[in-house]
Design an enzyme around this catalytic site. Structure first.
Site, mmCIF file in Angstrom:
data_model
loop_
_atom_site.group_PDB
_atom_site.id
_atom_site.type_symbol
_atom_site.label_atom_id
_atom_site.label_comp_id
_atom_site.label_asym_id
_atom_site.label_seq_id
_atom_site.Cartn_x
_atom_site.Cartn_y
_atom_site.Cartn_z
ATOM 1 N N GLU A 86 54.473 49.636 34.035
ATOM 2 C CA GLU A 86 53.951 50.941 34.435
ATOM 3 C C GLU A 86 53.040 51.529 33.360
ATOM 4 O OE1 GLU A 86 57.222 53.119 36.922
ATOM 5 O OE2 GLU A 86 58.194 51.647 35.661
ATOM 6 N N GLY A 140 64.504 46.360 36.679
ATOM 7 C CA GLY A 140 65.728 45.808 36.073
ATOM 8 C C GLY A 140 66.522 44.905 36.999
ATOM 9 N N ARG A 196 72.526 57.549 43.018
ATOM 10 C CA ARG A 196 71.954 58.357 44.110
ATOM 11 C C ARG A 196 72.359 57.787 45.469
ATOM 12 N NH1 ARG A 196 65.865 58.185 41.837
ATOM 13 N NH2 ARG A 196 66.686 57.653 39.804
ATOM 14 N N ASN A 222 66.194 40.670 37.439
ATOM 15 C CA ASN A 222 67.328 40.031 36.754
ATOM 16 C C ASN A 222 68.551 39.707 37.596
ATOM 17 O OD1 ASN A 222 66.367 40.093 33.907
ATOM 18 N ND2 ASN A 222 66.257 42.287 34.335
ATOM 19 N N HIS A 237 57.595 55.731 41.899
ATOM 20 C CA HIS A 237 57.347 54.396 41.305
ATOM 21 C C HIS A 237 55.975 53.838 41.706
ATOM 22 C CE1 HIS A 237 61.982 53.921 41.724
ATOM 23 N NE2 HIS A 237 61.711 54.277 40.467
ATOM 24 N N ARG A 246 52.555 60.153 31.937
ATOM 25 C CA ARG A 246 53.199 59.843 33.214
ATOM 26 C C ARG A 246 53.771 61.133 33.815
ATOM 27 N NH1 ARG A 246 59.224 58.163 34.449
ATOM 28 N NH2 ARG A 246 58.988 57.858 36.670
ATOM 29 N N ASN A 269 55.552 58.907 28.165
ATOM 30 C CA ASN A 269 56.460 59.073 29.304
ATOM 31 C C ASN A 269 57.608 59.968 28.837
ATOM 32 O OD1 ASN A 269 58.274 58.826 31.370
ATOM 33 N ND2 ASN A 269 58.279 56.574 31.406
HETATM 34 P P1 AMP Z 1 65.624 49.795 35.327
HETATM 35 O O1 AMP Z 1 65.895 51.170 35.865
HETATM 36 O O2 AMP Z 1 64.432 49.141 35.933
HETATM 37 O O3 AMP Z 1 65.618 49.761 33.826
HETATM 38 O O4 AMP Z 1 66.875 48.888 35.797
HETATM 39 C C1 AMP Z 1 68.115 49.091 35.228
HETATM 40 C C2 AMP Z 1 69.174 48.341 35.980
HETATM 41 O O5 AMP Z 1 68.854 46.954 36.119
HETATM 42 C C3 AMP Z 1 70.449 48.368 35.162
HETATM 43 O O6 AMP Z 1 71.161 49.521 35.426
HETATM 44 C C4 AMP Z 1 71.144 47.127 35.664
HETATM 45 O O7 AMP Z 1 71.925 47.523 36.773
HETATM 46 C C5 AMP Z 1 70.061 46.195 36.181
HETATM 47 N N1 AMP Z 1 70.030 44.939 35.397
HETATM 48 C C6 AMP Z 1 70.621 43.791 35.756
HETATM 49 N N2 AMP Z 1 70.395 42.828 34.853
HETATM 50 C C7 AMP Z 1 69.657 43.364 33.875
HETATM 51 C C8 AMP Z 1 69.122 42.879 32.645
HETATM 52 N N3 AMP Z 1 69.307 41.603 32.260
HETATM 53 N N4 AMP Z 1 68.422 43.721 31.892
HETATM 54 C C9 AMP Z 1 68.211 44.998 32.282
HETATM 55 N N5 AMP Z 1 68.697 45.515 33.422
HETATM 56 C C10 AMP Z 1 69.420 44.720 34.223
#
Ligand code: AMP
Length: 405
Positions: A393, A338, A248, A342, A187, A97, A14
């Site tokens: 992914e 994320g 964004r 979470n 995605h 990817r 990726n």
């Molecule tokens: P992703 O792009 O899927 O990696 O998601 C990232 C976003 O998930 C971060 O910018 C956080 O705003 C949110 N997030 C909230 N809690 C967590 C956590 N425990 N671990 C990772 N990301 C988190």
């Protein structure tokens, strides 16, 4: 044939403009045998953090190009301490990817010189940060592992099943035909994976379910998956569309864009950069694009952090409702990525008020610890199941690559 496929090891790559993440996946167990990431490629201070054999090793080597980064990844895979292979021949294939396919590729595609030419000549302007980086990584792999089959796995493939009425914009049809301006979505590998996992978890066939998948991360998209196929998704021609995200803007009236550009004295290109980098929850809160920071701000009484979170919940809920209408029903809502995995505040905010659709959240389960597995957070008796499913992914990319071969 079946046995051969199950002994495969697939390297998933990726590549971003200055980063390169990889996983080596054993297709027999679908387990990750090694993984890591290069950062700051082409920038001083490049680093590779590699894991294998239960250990981690940090390489502070100079990585002026993606080719050097790939060479270093292969070195890490062969390393005495963290290495997991003895010879390059053990890597059966590489799955790359690819963010944007335009209308040039509908599905996972084997890399040939013609395919690479089309990728380079036709798709770069659709994803100027991601696709050139991926092409550089592919060329680098071709040089350092000649003869190893490679596949392009597109983020947008899963959305290819959208009907024309869903993916077209209300523009002159001839312009759509001439320039290929339409909704592609993003995605896709994540939406595909979590919708299939949801069906497995619920003991149903994908064909039996109407699912709204909410991939909520730094970039967020929501999809309507009806009978196992995507019928609509919130991202558009580019990943700028849909709900507001980390930085964004999400959907915005095109006339407001022109008005703002004029007021701020920004060129077209600078305006697009503004909408991609300076807006979203970061712009609304004035604090951060990270939802953990927004929650911390809200807890301290920062009203704009709360506003940013509530706008995100509201806009996500709007897509859930719209997609239930599009599918004529709803059996399951999936939260992933994320934020989806979470952030209980977001899940509760999205589901609140959807009781009329048969959605009832168990607030205690929603607040429960993330154990890395699939969690059913719907209340007993909720007609619609609400699931938290960790996305994967890389595994989808590996599966698609193995299937193609
Ligand atoms: P992703 O792009 O899927 O990696 O998601 C990232 C976003 O998930 C971060 O910018 C956080 O705003 C949110 N997030 C909230 N809690 C967590 C956590 N425990 N671990 C990772 N990301 C988190």
């Amino acid at each position: 044939m079946q046995k051969e496929q199950f002994t495969m090891k697939i390297l998933v790559i990726n590549a971003g403009s200055s980063s390169l993440k990889y996983q080596l996946i054993d297709m027999q167990t679908e387990g990750v045998i090694a993984k890591g990431g290069c950062e700051r490629i082409g920038i001083p201070g490049s680093v590779l953090k590699a894991k294998g054999n239960g250990k981690e090793k940090v390489y502070n080597n100079d990585m002026p190009s993606h080719k050097v980064a790939i060479e270093l990844v292969l070195e890490a895979l062969h390393d005495d301490e963290i290495g997991v292979i003895k010879s390059m021949k053990e890597i059966d294939a590489v799955g790359h990817r690819i963010v944007a396919s335009g209308e040039y590729f509908k599905k996972t595609t084997l890399v040939t010189p013609e395919v690479l030419k089309t990728l380079e000549e036709k798709t770069f302007e659709l994803a100027p940060l991601h696709n050139p980086a991926a092409a550089t990584a592919i060329r680098a792999c071709m040089e350092v592992m000649p003869g190893t089959p490679m596949a392009l796995v597109f983020d947008s493939s899963f959305h290819q099943t959208m009907p024309e009425k869903a993916y077209l914009y209300g523009i002159d049809y001839d312009d759509y035909k001439k320039y290929g301006v339409r909704k592609f979505g993003a995605h896709g590998t994540s939406h595909k994976f979590v919708s299939q996992e949801a069906a497995k978890f619920l003991g149903k066939k994908p064909e039996e379910l109407k699912i709204v998948t909410c991939h909520l991360g730094n970039g967020s998209s929501i999809s309507a998956v009806d009978g196992g196929v995507c019928v609509d998704t919130s991202m558009g021609f580019t990943p700028l569309a849909g709900v507001l995200m980390g930085t964004r803007s999400g959907d915005i009236d095109a006339s407001a864009v022109e008005f703002l550009a004029r007021k701020k004295g920004l060129s077209h290109a600078d305006m697009v950069t503004y909408l991609n980098k300076k807006c979203g929850v970061a712009g609304i809160s004035g604090v951060s694009s990270d939802f953990r920071d927004l929650e911390a701000g809200m807890e301290k009484g920062n009203e704009r952090c709360k506003l940013a979170l509530d706008m995100f919940n509201y806009q996500t809920k709007r897509f859930v409702g719209a997609y239930a209408a599009v599918m004529g029903g709803l059996d399951c809502i999936v939260f992933t990525a994320g934020i989806g995995e979470n952030t209980p505040y977001v899940r509760a905010g999205v589901c609140e008020g959807l009781e009329f659709l048969g959605v009832k959240l168990d607030l205690e389960k929603n607040e429960g610890k993330n154990d890395g597995g699939i969690r059913d957070i719907s209340a007993a008796g909720s007609r619609v199941k609400v699931l938290v499913i960790p996305t994967n992914e890389e595994l989808v990319i590996a599966r698609e690559t193995a299937e193609l071969l």
